[in-house]
Design a protein around this motif. Structure first.
Motif, short mmCIF file in Angstrom:
data_model
loop_
_atom_site.label_atom_id
_atom_site.label_comp_id
_atom_site.label_asym_id
_atom_site.label_seq_id
_atom_site.Cartn_x
_atom_site.Cartn_y
_atom_site.Cartn_z
N ARG A 55 20.11 26.70 -22.76
CA ARG A 55 19.10 26.75 -21.69
C ARG A 55 19.64 27.50 -20.48
O ARG A 55 20.78 27.25 -20.08
CB ARG A 55 18.72 25.33 -21.30
CG ARG A 55 17.61 25.19 -20.23
CD ARG A 55 17.31 23.71 -20.05
NE ARG A 55 16.40 23.38 -18.99
CZ ARG A 55 15.13 23.01 -19.18
NH1 ARG A 55 14.62 22.99 -20.38
NH2 ARG A 55 14.38 22.65 -18.16
N ASN A 59 17.08 26.71 -14.85
CA ASN A 59 15.87 25.95 -15.22
C ASN A 59 16.15 24.46 -15.06
O ASN A 59 16.87 23.86 -15.86
CB ASN A 59 15.48 26.29 -16.67
CG ASN A 59 14.05 25.87 -16.98
OD1 ASN A 59 13.34 25.37 -16.11
ND2 ASN A 59 13.64 26.08 -18.22
N PRO A 60 15.61 23.84 -13.99
CA PRO A 60 15.98 22.46 -13.66
C PRO A 60 15.49 21.43 -14.67
O PRO A 60 14.60 21.69 -15.47
CB PRO A 60 15.31 22.22 -12.31
CG PRO A 60 14.20 23.21 -12.24
CD PRO A 60 14.62 24.39 -13.04
N LEU A 61 16.11 20.23 -14.62
CA LEU A 61 15.83 19.17 -15.60
C LEU A 61 15.03 18.03 -14.96
O LEU A 61 15.10 17.83 -13.74
CB LEU A 61 17.16 18.60 -16.11
CG LEU A 61 18.17 19.61 -16.66
CD1 LEU A 61 19.45 18.87 -17.08
CD2 LEU A 61 17.57 20.36 -17.85
N ILE A 99 7.40 15.91 -8.82
CA ILE A 99 8.48 16.61 -8.10
C ILE A 99 8.45 16.21 -6.62
O ILE A 99 7.40 16.25 -5.98
CB ILE A 99 8.34 18.13 -8.27
CG1 ILE A 99 8.55 18.48 -9.75
CG2 ILE A 99 9.33 18.89 -7.38
CD1 ILE A 99 8.37 19.93 -10.08
N THR A 116 14.46 20.22 -4.51
CA THR A 116 13.51 19.23 -5.03
C THR A 116 14.04 18.69 -6.36
O THR A 116 14.92 19.29 -6.97
CB THR A 116 12.15 19.90 -5.31
OG1 THR A 116 12.36 21.03 -6.16
CG2 THR A 116 11.47 20.34 -4.01
N VAL A 117 13.47 17.55 -6.78
CA VAL A 117 13.88 16.99 -8.08
C VAL A 117 12.65 16.45 -8.81
O VAL A 117 11.72 15.92 -8.18
CB VAL A 117 14.95 15.89 -7.88
CG1 VAL A 117 14.42 14.72 -7.07
CG2 VAL A 117 15.49 15.39 -9.23
N ALA A 118 12.64 16.61 -10.13
CA ALA A 118 11.52 16.16 -10.96
C ALA A 118 11.86 14.79 -11.54
O ALA A 118 12.96 14.60 -12.08
CB ALA A 118 11.29 17.16 -12.09
N ALA A 140 16.83 14.77 -18.92
CA ALA A 140 16.48 15.03 -20.32
C ALA A 140 15.39 16.08 -20.46
O ALA A 140 14.22 15.79 -20.26
CB ALA A 140 16.03 13.73 -20.99
N SER A 142 13.50 18.83 -23.22
CA SER A 142 13.15 18.69 -24.62
C SER A 142 14.39 18.96 -25.49
O SER A 142 15.20 19.84 -25.16
CB SER A 142 12.03 19.65 -24.97
OG SER A 142 12.30 20.94 -24.48
N LEU A 193 2.00 22.15 -12.04
CA LEU A 193 2.87 23.23 -12.54
C LEU A 193 2.85 23.31 -14.06
O LEU A 193 3.15 24.36 -14.62
CB LEU A 193 4.31 22.99 -12.07
CG LEU A 193 4.52 22.95 -10.56
CD1 LEU A 193 6.01 22.76 -10.26
CD2 LEU A 193 4.01 24.21 -9.89
N SER A 227 6.82 29.20 -9.46
CA SER A 227 6.95 27.94 -8.70
C SER A 227 7.83 26.98 -9.47
O SER A 227 8.46 26.09 -8.91
CB SER A 227 5.60 27.25 -8.53
OG SER A 227 4.62 28.16 -8.22
N PRO A 229 10.76 27.17 -12.43
CA PRO A 229 11.54 28.18 -13.16
C PRO A 229 11.17 28.26 -14.64
O PRO A 229 11.19 29.34 -15.23
CB PRO A 229 12.98 27.70 -12.97
CG PRO A 229 12.96 26.94 -11.69
CD PRO A 229 11.63 26.28 -11.63
N GLY A 230 10.78 27.12 -15.25
CA GLY A 230 10.45 27.10 -16.68
C GLY A 230 9.30 28.05 -17.03
O GLY A 230 9.18 28.51 -18.15
P1 AMP Z 1 11.53 20.44 -20.10
O1 AMP Z 1 12.18 19.20 -19.64
O2 AMP Z 1 12.35 21.32 -20.99
O3 AMP Z 1 10.20 20.12 -20.70
O4 AMP Z 1 11.25 21.29 -18.80
C1 AMP Z 1 11.03 20.73 -17.52
C2 AMP Z 1 10.09 21.61 -16.75
O5 AMP Z 1 9.97 21.12 -15.40
C3 AMP Z 1 10.58 23.05 -16.65
O6 AMP Z 1 9.47 23.92 -16.76
C4 AMP Z 1 11.19 23.09 -15.26
O7 AMP Z 1 11.19 24.40 -14.73
C5 AMP Z 1 10.30 22.14 -14.48
N1 AMP Z 1 10.99 21.55 -13.32
C6 AMP Z 1 11.99 20.63 -13.35
N2 AMP Z 1 12.42 20.36 -12.09
C7 AMP Z 1 11.70 21.14 -11.25
C8 AMP Z 1 11.68 21.33 -9.84
N3 AMP Z 1 12.51 20.67 -9.04
N4 AMP Z 1 10.80 22.24 -9.33
C9 AMP Z 1 9.95 22.92 -10.14
N5 AMP Z 1 9.93 22.78 -11.49
C10 AMP Z 1 10.79 21.91 -12.05
#
Ligand code: AMP
Ligand code: MG
Length: 344
Positions: A55, A59-61, A99, A116-118, A140, A142, A193, A227, A229-230
């Motif tokens: 990865r 690309n944040p988690l 987020i 920021t954090v998700a 975590a 995918s 998003l 907005s 990165p994914g």
């Molecule tokens: P995944 O866990 O592989 O399904 O991907 C998580 C998704 O959330 C990705 O598209 C990330 O870019 C997005 N995401 C996670 N943290 C942030 C954040 N702080 N700001 C924007 N997008 C986020």
């Protein structure tokens, strides 16, 4: 590395918790898709996720918790916006990622350097038990190799990551089948998003009107900053060329039959199979978006196992309700290639 196959029982959940507490990687079931978990507060453990998946580091988690109070307990955010409280009350535990402004305890590896954090609180009981057994929040994404469809069974995880991670906990098939809905509350106005099992309509019934990011339904234009990165990665990219076909049932069947060849397949709705003269894969009933969500990634993997298939013509769901999530994943699998038979 030998990847342990763990079962969904107390003993194995404790083993998973111990591996995670010690800085290892374990793929765990959730209601959305399987997640590749590591201790979210341990930067070295988190780095291993990026290595195992291939990865991109920018690309944040998503950080997974097993109790709303974990947000404060682990200092995951610097502030809990009021809308977050409302959304959490209504949709947590469940397939919604929120987020928020990042807290001091979250390593840069998790947020990919963003401020920021998700955060998500999964409803899957085994996921909750593993988080509790680990004694820490779990980062975590995918549990697939980046670019392949997200895994909805332990076998999918093994076929991508066997030998690259410490363990997989087999909790059966995921119920939703697509990744969580992602909403940011760190922007001026709440913005979707990524669409998922919790719909725009459901969110708006709790916090009022939200924006839907342009990149959810459209291809990101060159030079425009994502907005999330994914969004800029192709994602869910099958080996065959996938083309979405916008049309009614009859025109779709005529069109696909006119392309009949051994290397052509159809991703169709229930009931069209016998009218198609090419091999078909059934996404679900036309109006049952949840069924389509549940089937999509599994079918993309099945199609990938048949190298003779070079082109797939896929029916295209309407982008409303959970259909928005199915549309969002399919249009990425298709690299935004759409044929509109209604306009021809
Ligand atoms: P995944 O866990 O592989 O399904 O991907 C998580 C998704 O959330 C990705 O598209 C990330 O870019 C997005 N995401 C996670 N943290 C942030 C954040 N702080 N700001 C924007 N997008 C986020
Ligand atoms: Mg992913």
């Amino acid at each position: 590395m030998n990847t342990l196959l763990l079962k969904d029982n107390e003993n194995d959940i404790n083993t998973a918790g111990k591996i995670l507490a010690d800085g290892g990687l374990v793929a765990i079931p959730t209601e959305t898709v399987y997640g590749l978990a590591a201790n979210a507060l341990n930067p070295n453990a988190v780095k291993k996720i990026f290595e195992a998946k291939g990865r991109p580091m920018d690309n944040p988690l998503i950080v997974h918790i097993a109790d709303f109070d974990d947000i404060k307990r682990y200092r995951l955010v610097s502030e809990i916006p009021e809308d977050a409280l409302k959304l959490a009350q209504k949709f947590w535990s469940g397939p919604l990622t929120i987020i928020m402004p990042k807290g001091e305890a979250v390593p840069d590896e998790v947020s990919a350097g963003l401020d920021t954090v998700a955060i998500r609180f999964p409803s899957h009981k085994t996921a909750q038990s593993v988080i509790k057994a680990a004694g820490c929040p779990l980062a975590a994404p995918s549990a697939n190799i980046s670019g392949s469809p997200s895994p909805t069974t332990a076998q999918h995880v093994m076929s991508d990551l066997n030998g690259r991670i410490d363990a997989v906990l087999d909790g059966g098939e995921c119920s939703v089948g697509l990744e969580s809905t992602v909403i940011t509350l760190a922007a001026e106005k709440p913005r979707l998003l990524r669409p998922g099992g919790i719909t725009v309509e459901e969110i708006e019934s709790v916090i009022g009107e939200i924006d839907v990011d342009d990149a959810v339904l459209n291809e990101l234009e060159k030079g425009v900053k994502a907005s999330s990165p994914g969004m800029k990665y192709k994602h869910y990219s099958p080996k065959a060329r996938v083309i979405l076909v916008l049309s009614d049932d009859e025109s779709y069947i005529d069109f696909v039959n006119s392309k009949k060849a051994d290397d052509v397949a159809a991703l169709c709705y229930k009931g069209s199979e016998e009218k198609l003269s090419v091999q078909s894969f059934t996404l679900g009933a036309e109006n049952d978006y949840s069924e389509q969500a549940h089937e999509l990634f599994k079918l993309l993997r099945e199609i990938d196992k048949k190298p003779e298939i070079k082109t797939v013509y896929a029916r295209c769901p309407k982008p409303d309700g959970v259909g928005m999530a199915v549309y969002n994943r399919l249009i990425r699998a298709a690299g935004f290639e759409v044929i509109n038979l209604e306009e021809l």
